[in-house]
Design a protein around this motif. Structure first.
Motif, short mmCIF file in Angstrom:
data_model
loop_
_atom_site.label_atom_id
_atom_site.label_comp_id
_atom_site.label_asym_id
_atom_site.label_seq_id
_atom_site.Cartn_x
_atom_site.Cartn_y
_atom_site.Cartn_z
N TYR A 244 0.84 -1.19 0.00
CA TYR A 244 0.00 0.00 0.00
C TYR A 244 0.88 1.25 0.00
O TYR A 244 2.00 1.23 0.51
CB TYR A 244 -0.94 0.00 1.21
CG TYR A 244 -0.31 0.48 2.51
CD1 TYR A 244 0.45 -0.38 3.30
CD2 TYR A 244 -0.47 1.80 2.95
CE1 TYR A 244 1.02 0.06 4.49
CE2 TYR A 244 0.10 2.24 4.13
CZ TYR A 244 0.84 1.37 4.89
OH TYR A 244 1.41 1.80 6.05
N HIS A 367 8.12 4.50 -2.31
CA HIS A 367 8.21 4.08 -0.91
C HIS A 367 9.39 4.73 -0.21
O HIS A 367 9.81 4.27 0.85
CB HIS A 367 8.25 2.56 -0.81
CG HIS A 367 6.95 1.91 -1.21
ND1 HIS A 367 5.80 2.03 -0.46
CD2 HIS A 367 6.60 1.19 -2.30
CE1 HIS A 367 4.80 1.40 -1.08
NE2 HIS A 367 5.26 0.89 -2.19
N ARG A 372 14.23 5.96 3.93
CA ARG A 372 13.02 6.23 4.70
C ARG A 372 13.21 5.67 6.10
O ARG A 372 14.15 4.92 6.36
CB ARG A 372 11.82 5.55 4.08
CG ARG A 372 11.82 4.04 4.34
CD ARG A 372 10.55 3.34 3.94
NE ARG A 372 9.37 3.91 4.57
CZ ARG A 372 8.15 3.64 4.17
NH1 ARG A 372 7.95 2.80 3.16
NH2 ARG A 372 7.11 4.18 4.78
N LYS A 386 9.18 8.92 4.59
CA LYS A 386 9.83 8.54 3.34
C LYS A 386 10.61 9.76 2.84
O LYS A 386 10.32 10.89 3.20
CB LYS A 386 8.78 8.12 2.31
CG LYS A 386 7.84 7.02 2.85
CD LYS A 386 6.99 6.42 1.77
CE LYS A 386 5.66 7.13 1.62
NZ LYS A 386 4.75 6.40 0.70
#
Ligand SMILES: Nc1nc2c(c(=O)[nH]1)N[C@H]1C(S)=C(S)[C@@H](COP(=O)(O)O)O[C@H]1N2
Ligand SMILES: [Mo]
Length: 524
Positions: A244, A367, A372, A386
């Motif tokens: 996600y 991502h 991150r 991120k």
């Protein structure tokens, strides 16, 4: 008093169309010229990002509940409609009163420029595409509206006017030809701009070419049996392209790893700066961690599980030496997003990391490439920054993070949650043995029990799949003897502290949804 609006029918609609075409030119020219500037400086991205920053929590919650990870597409669609409507109005205004129209267009241009220059990491020169786009739009508006004025003059014009210039049919034809050609030109310019900026960006190529170092400490082997045997269950390890994605970034920040630097400062004895090479050279660890979004509704799928490669943040903090009294680290992304994470969470042995790898690959751009944060046990909005470039050691009393400023909590430990993955809500299943399967999580506490309740029967214990660790989710399965008719499947989990998941319903705002999921299925 009678107005002298004796224009032929349809002229107002044509003026509105002129406005829309002019707006398309503004955006297209800005897009084309913007290919030579930062992607965040193009009008749509800047306006959309500014809109997101001013989105109240209920609206963010609504958008995610309604559109899920398509919330950005929905935002663009909404912006497109709004801009088109405004453009219609401006077209008509410009036609009726040119000076007022010019003012309106310049005002819109100023709004766009304002949105552009106030983005984090955007320079004043990045306003150039929007300024040139606005001027081009103004010129086009003038060129399209002028023939319409001749339509207005027509009824009073002498019938024997030699040239047919000004005759309604001719003017109309000319107008539509000009509008059509301009619209096509705008389309080509916009597409060219997109292609050009994609070609000019070599970040994706640099990422694919990057070699990740081997970890100094490999991840604990994943035990057998973490995957529930139920058919149709999501994979225990979420592939990168299915993970996600939730963030406020309308265009993914493009950071050159070679230029990346992390500054650790604030309430520290020693300010530390870390380059990407420093990370590559450091003793990295690999660890499986499940991330969860605070906006995830009960039963929702804004959660994922990956193997991360990175440097424990406590090592970096050890070098910076936080001062007494500090209790929070404010991590900031290159695009201005920020998260407040309790200092002690980044220092304890839960292995909060600055991650550079995800499932054996460099972080995907969306991502967080190149670096991150991954912090077990906390929702992403207070931990998983991120494109992170700045860590400020500070105090909760002194600084507020991005979402805390917008009505969300300042802290966000993950709540215990059990979800039914199979069968899906409103599924029709045959009577007899039905395999029910799902996922439960309570990162850092672990899952020790999952129970299933059919309708109002007694709670029955589900079979737990093998536990990989306390910071990863755990799958479960349950054999159900299904009898024909409509039925409700309810599920609840117990965490490692012995606490049963609460049935108290709560919305995602301000610190995460709670309650038991109930899935309706029809048995045939
Ligand atoms: N820069 C940046 N980092 C961010 C966010 C963001 O909006 N901007 N969103 C956070 C939230 S709310 C979540 S849930 C996680 C999601 O990480 P993912 O998109 O990799 O799943 O990222 C976090 N990190
Ligand atoms: Mo989130």
């Amino acid at each position: 008093m009678k107005t002298q609006r004796n224009w032929p029918k349809g002229t107002t609609a044509m003026a509105a169309l002129a406005g829309v075409v002019a707006a398309a030119v503004v955006l297209a020219v800005a897009e084309l010229i913007g290919a030579f500037f930062t992607a965040r400086a193009t009008p749509l991205f800047a306006l959309g990002s500014t809109f997101i920053d001013f989105t109240p929590p209920w609206m963010k919650d609504f958008a995610i509940a309604t559109f899920g990870t398509n919330d950005k597409a929905a935002l663009f669609a909404g912006m497109g409609v709004t801009i088109a409507l405004l453009a219609c109005v401006l077209g008509v205004v410009a036609f009726r009163k040119w000076a007022l129209g010019v003012l309106g267009v310049l005002f819109m241009g100023a709004v766009i420029v304002g949105a552009v220059v106030t983005r984090a990491g955007v320079n004043p020169v990045d306003a150039i595409p929007s300024i040139l786009g606005t001027l081009a739009g103004l010129v086009v508006l003038r060129l399209l509206v002028a023939p319409l004025w001749r339509l207005k003059a027509w009824p009073e014009a002498p019938a024997d006017q030699s040239a047919d210039d000004g005759r309604p049919a001719t003017s109309r034809r000319r107008f539509f030809a000009a509008a059509g050609i301009t619209a096509v030109g705008a389309g080509i310019a916009a597409t060219g701009g997109r292609l050009l900026s994609a070609a000019r960006s070599n970040i994706a190529q640099a990422r694919s070419a990057m070699q990740l170092p081997a970890p100094a400490k490999a991840a604990a082997a994943v035990p057998e049996g973490v995957q529930s045997p139920v058919a149709g269950m999501p994979s225990w390890l979420t592939p990168n392209n299915e993970f996600y994605r939730i963030d406020t970034a309308l265009s993914v920040p493009e950071i050159n790893a070679a230029d990346w630097e992390l500054r650790i400062h604030g309430m520290v004895e020693e300010e530390v700066r870390l380059t990407f090479q420093d990370l590559l050279d450091a003793e990295l660890i690999e660890t499986h961690v499940s991330l969860t979004c605070v906006s995830n509704p009960v039963g929702g799928n804004l959660a994922g599980n990956a193997k991360w490669l990175g440097l424990p943040i406590r090592e970096v903090l050890r070098r910076a030496k936080p001062l007494d009294g500090a209790d929070m680290v404010l991590s900031t992304s290159i695009d201005g997003f920020s998260a407040s994470t309790p200092l002690e969470v980044l220092q304890d042995d839960r292995d909060a990391i600055l991650a550079i790898g995800m499932n054996g690959e460099p972080l995907p751009l969306e991502h967080g490439y190149p670096v991150r944060m991954v912090v077990p046990g906390l929702y992403g909005f207070v931990s998983a920054t991120k494109w992170v470039v700045d860590l400020e050691v500070t105090r909760f009393a002194d600084s507020k993070a991005y979402w805390t400023d917008r009505g969300w909590s300042e802290r966000g430990p993950i709540k215990t949650m059990a979800r039914v993955d199979v069968p899906k809500s409103f599924a029709k299943v045959p009577a007899g043995k039905v395999a029910v399967g799902g996922t439960a999580w309570a990162q850092t506490r672990g899952i020790t029990k999952v129970e299933v309740q059919i309708d109002n029967n007694d709670w029955a214990e589900a079979e737990l799949s093998t536990e990989a660790s306390l910071v990863t989710w755990r799958q479960w399965s349950y054999q159900w003897d299904a009898t024909p008719g409509p039925h409700y499947i309810k599920v609840r989990a117990t965490d490692g502290t012995g606490e049963v998941q609460t049935d108290q319903r709560a919305d995602p705002v301000p610190d995460g949804a709670s309650g038991w999921q109930s899935v309706m299925v029809t048995v045939q």
